[in-house]
Design a protein around this motif. Sequence first.
Motif, PDB file in Angstrom:
ATOM      1  N   THR A 109      33.119  10.536 -33.951  1.00  0.00           N
ATOM      2  CA  THR A 109      31.885  11.086 -33.397  1.00  0.00           C
ATOM      3  C   THR A 109      31.672  12.455 -34.013  1.00  0.00           C
ATOM      4  O   THR A 109      32.613  13.072 -34.534  1.00  0.00           O
ATOM      5  CB  THR A 109      31.961  11.230 -31.870  1.00  0.00           C
ATOM      6  OG1 THR A 109      33.089  12.038 -31.543  1.00  0.00           O
ATOM      7  CG2 THR A 109      32.096   9.879 -31.185  1.00  0.00           C
ATOM      8  N   ARG A 165      37.793   5.910 -33.898  1.00  0.00           N
ATOM      9  CA  ARG A 165      36.387   6.072 -33.543  1.00  0.00           C
ATOM     10  C   ARG A 165      35.987   7.477 -33.960  1.00  0.00           C
ATOM     11  O   ARG A 165      36.701   8.437 -33.685  1.00  0.00           O
ATOM     12  CB  ARG A 165      36.226   5.906 -32.028  1.00  0.00           C
ATOM     13  CG  ARG A 165      34.798   5.729 -31.545  1.00  0.00           C
ATOM     14  CD  ARG A 165      34.824   5.292 -30.085  1.00  0.00           C
ATOM     15  NE  ARG A 165      35.252   6.373 -29.209  1.00  0.00           N
ATOM     16  CZ  ARG A 165      34.405   7.182 -28.563  1.00  0.00           C
ATOM     17  NH1 ARG A 165      33.112   7.033 -28.691  1.00  0.00           N
ATOM     18  NH2 ARG A 165      34.852   8.142 -27.772  1.00  0.00           N
ATOM     19  N   THR A 184      43.182   5.493 -30.812  1.00  0.00           N
ATOM     20  CA  THR A 184      43.857   4.928 -29.643  1.00  0.00           C
ATOM     21  C   THR A 184      45.033   4.094 -30.130  1.00  0.00           C
ATOM     22  O   THR A 184      44.859   3.131 -30.870  1.00  0.00           O
ATOM     23  CB  THR A 184      42.901   4.056 -28.814  1.00  0.00           C
ATOM     24  OG1 THR A 184      41.777   4.842 -28.440  1.00  0.00           O
ATOM     25  CG2 THR A 184      43.588   3.533 -27.565  1.00  0.00           C
ATOM     26  N   ARG A 234      42.904  12.789 -30.318  1.00  0.00           N
ATOM     27  CA  ARG A 234      41.664  13.248 -30.946  1.00  0.00           C
ATOM     28  C   ARG A 234      42.002  14.346 -31.950  1.00  0.00           C
ATOM     29  O   ARG A 234      42.784  15.242 -31.646  1.00  0.00           O
ATOM     30  CB  ARG A 234      40.679  13.770 -29.904  1.00  0.00           C
ATOM     31  CG  ARG A 234      40.221  12.699 -28.926  1.00  0.00           C
ATOM     32  CD  ARG A 234      39.008  13.137 -28.112  1.00  0.00           C
ATOM     33  NE  ARG A 234      38.662  12.078 -27.156  1.00  0.00           N
ATOM     34  CZ  ARG A 234      38.859  12.164 -25.827  1.00  0.00           C
ATOM     35  NH1 ARG A 234      39.344  13.261 -25.305  1.00  0.00           N
ATOM     36  NH2 ARG A 234      38.547  11.149 -25.040  1.00  0.00           N
ATOM     37  N   HIS A 292      37.744  12.656 -34.661  1.00  0.00           N
ATOM     38  CA  HIS A 292      38.339  11.354 -34.940  1.00  0.00           C
ATOM     39  C   HIS A 292      39.226  11.002 -33.753  1.00  0.00           C
ATOM     40  O   HIS A 292      40.161  11.730 -33.455  1.00  0.00           O
ATOM     41  CB  HIS A 292      39.180  11.405 -36.211  1.00  0.00           C
ATOM     42  CG  HIS A 292      38.375  11.611 -37.453  1.00  0.00           C
ATOM     43  ND1 HIS A 292      38.553  10.858 -38.586  1.00  0.00           N
ATOM     44  CD2 HIS A 292      37.379  12.481 -37.739  1.00  0.00           C
ATOM     45  CE1 HIS A 292      37.701  11.254 -39.525  1.00  0.00           C
ATOM     46  NE2 HIS A 292      36.979  12.253 -39.030  1.00  0.00           N
ATOM     47  N   GLU A 293      38.899   9.918 -33.091  1.00  0.00           N
ATOM     48  CA  GLU A 293      39.676   9.507 -31.926  1.00  0.00           C
ATOM     49  C   GLU A 293      40.470   8.257 -32.276  1.00  0.00           C
ATOM     50  O   GLU A 293      39.909   7.249 -32.677  1.00  0.00           O
ATOM     51  CB  GLU A 293      38.742   9.238 -30.739  1.00  0.00           C
ATOM     52  CG  GLU A 293      39.499   8.795 -29.490  1.00  0.00           C
ATOM     53  CD  GLU A 293      38.556   8.557 -28.316  1.00  0.00           C
ATOM     54  OE1 GLU A 293      37.910   9.521 -27.858  1.00  0.00           O
ATOM     55  OE2 GLU A 293      38.456   7.393 -27.871  1.00  0.00           O
TER      56      GLU A 293
END
Lengths: 420, 151
Positions: B46, B44, B57, B65, B54-55
Amino acid sequence: MRKLIALTLIQLTFLAACGGGGYVSGGGGGPPPPSQNIAPPGPPNVETITVDSGPNGVSAVNTAYVSVQVCAPGSTTLCQTIDHIEVDTGSTGLRILAGAINGTTLSLSQLPQETDGTAGTVLTECLPFVDGSSYGSLRLVDITLPVSMKTASNVVVQVIGDPAYPVPDGSVTGQSACPPPAENTVTAFGANGILGVGPFAQDCGSLCATTGVAGTYYSCTSTTTCADSTAGIMQQLQNPATLFTSDNNGVIVELPPVGAAGAATVTGSLVFGIGTQSNNALGSAVVLQEDAFTGEITATYKGAAYPRGFIDSGSNGNFFTDSSLTQCTTDIGFYCPASSVSESATLQGTTGTMLSADFSVANAEVLFSNLSYTAFNNVGGTNPTMQAFDLGLPFFFGRNMFTAIENASAGGYMGPYFAY
Amino acid sequence: MKLTGALLSSIVLTAAVATPAFAALGGDSTTVQADVARMKGALRITSSAGVTVHEITTSYGTVVREYLTPGDKVFAVSWHGPVNPDLRQMLGDHYTQYEQAASVPHPGGHRHLAIEQPGLVVQVSGRVRAFVGRAWVPGLVPQNFSVNDIN
């Protein structure tokens, strides 16, 4: 040094004759206050805890140890009682350093390995820490806690530093690294083993059983061919305190108070079970329910909330953030206030219960300068993580600290919880 | 105690056989893509005040992150979850500094580690099931960015 040891022995004899529980030597800590009742070690559920400098080659501070007898499954002769096993309410499972197995009454080769169900395929494990990890084979043993005489059979234990199994570095297909630095010797690890009696029933839990967690469990078709693996709930390391036929819902660590200067050694009790015997009632202790997944509670200190709070016998100091406390210049990371400071945090469980946590912080460099002392109730240090608040072994002195295990009913409350 | 054949076939962890050399901390956004592939994670992205986050999981629930400068350099990383991510991968060229500092006795023992050097800050705490950590390169942090926002 020799005089201190002699004093210790005299006091031990004296107190044993009185049938007393915990005692302190070399610190002038005095007897426990009436409010703290330390259960005398012995059957059916009380083990002796010693806080001292640890096994040869280790200079431990604020580390609580017990002895554990391990035997080859079904044998009464292939056995060894291993001293200096660290009592850790912050981890799960019994782990033994390969270097602590004597090779005379008991050899590593006499302990069968846990298979993953396929002939010739065995399981190994990596235990990660923030500063490295410990790796080794998983083997089956019968265990006896030698004072309480609590027993459990065919217990899966991790043999850390099993010389046959090189540490995975990620170079094999399907293999994640067990991250260095390796803590696979008695001196690097700081104990002959660790007795993880924390809030969880298994060390990893459902995640390792379903998706798998990189760098934890491995299945090996040879000693050097180990790949990341799932491990079923019952294949994982179990909390030893859950494996006894009774008194299996949690533990109480009972250590007497120590004086402001510390103590050479401290002896206390590790009590199995909560609310199962006349000696382990919850009594007036206040229950702090923990987060069911992380085991954490919330601490509030000087107006700031710390959501990652925990009480942990495996931490050798109280680690928290306080920019007003002077930091040490030599023992960097510890606090060195000019004079002892009294502090108070408020702990809050997930159900909202609150409990005051009072402790003091003294000059760590002054405390540590007495090399013959190993137990201090006033060692504090910085916490590298802004949200974390860690009450370690210093917080245990003078308190009976309950740790109840997940999904177990203990004294009328469901674990996981802390209480004191 | 014994594993069934069915469980064996359900083993889903398969790291890449051969991965190119990369460096997360100090690298550029292509190293983030390498991390996503290697961690088999969901990404993900943002962006705020020129800093892109950039995250990732991972399948086992660790959230990583990676913080990138407007010039596309990873200046910080953070993580929380049941285990630490592969720090060799996260810290890249800075890993040796971490390993040396982690190898010497330090306050916090197995539970806490703080490294503060001119070229690297690492702060990590926790136990299995609850690790949290972050690291950054002071010289790469954008001027208007507070390190308190690395979390």
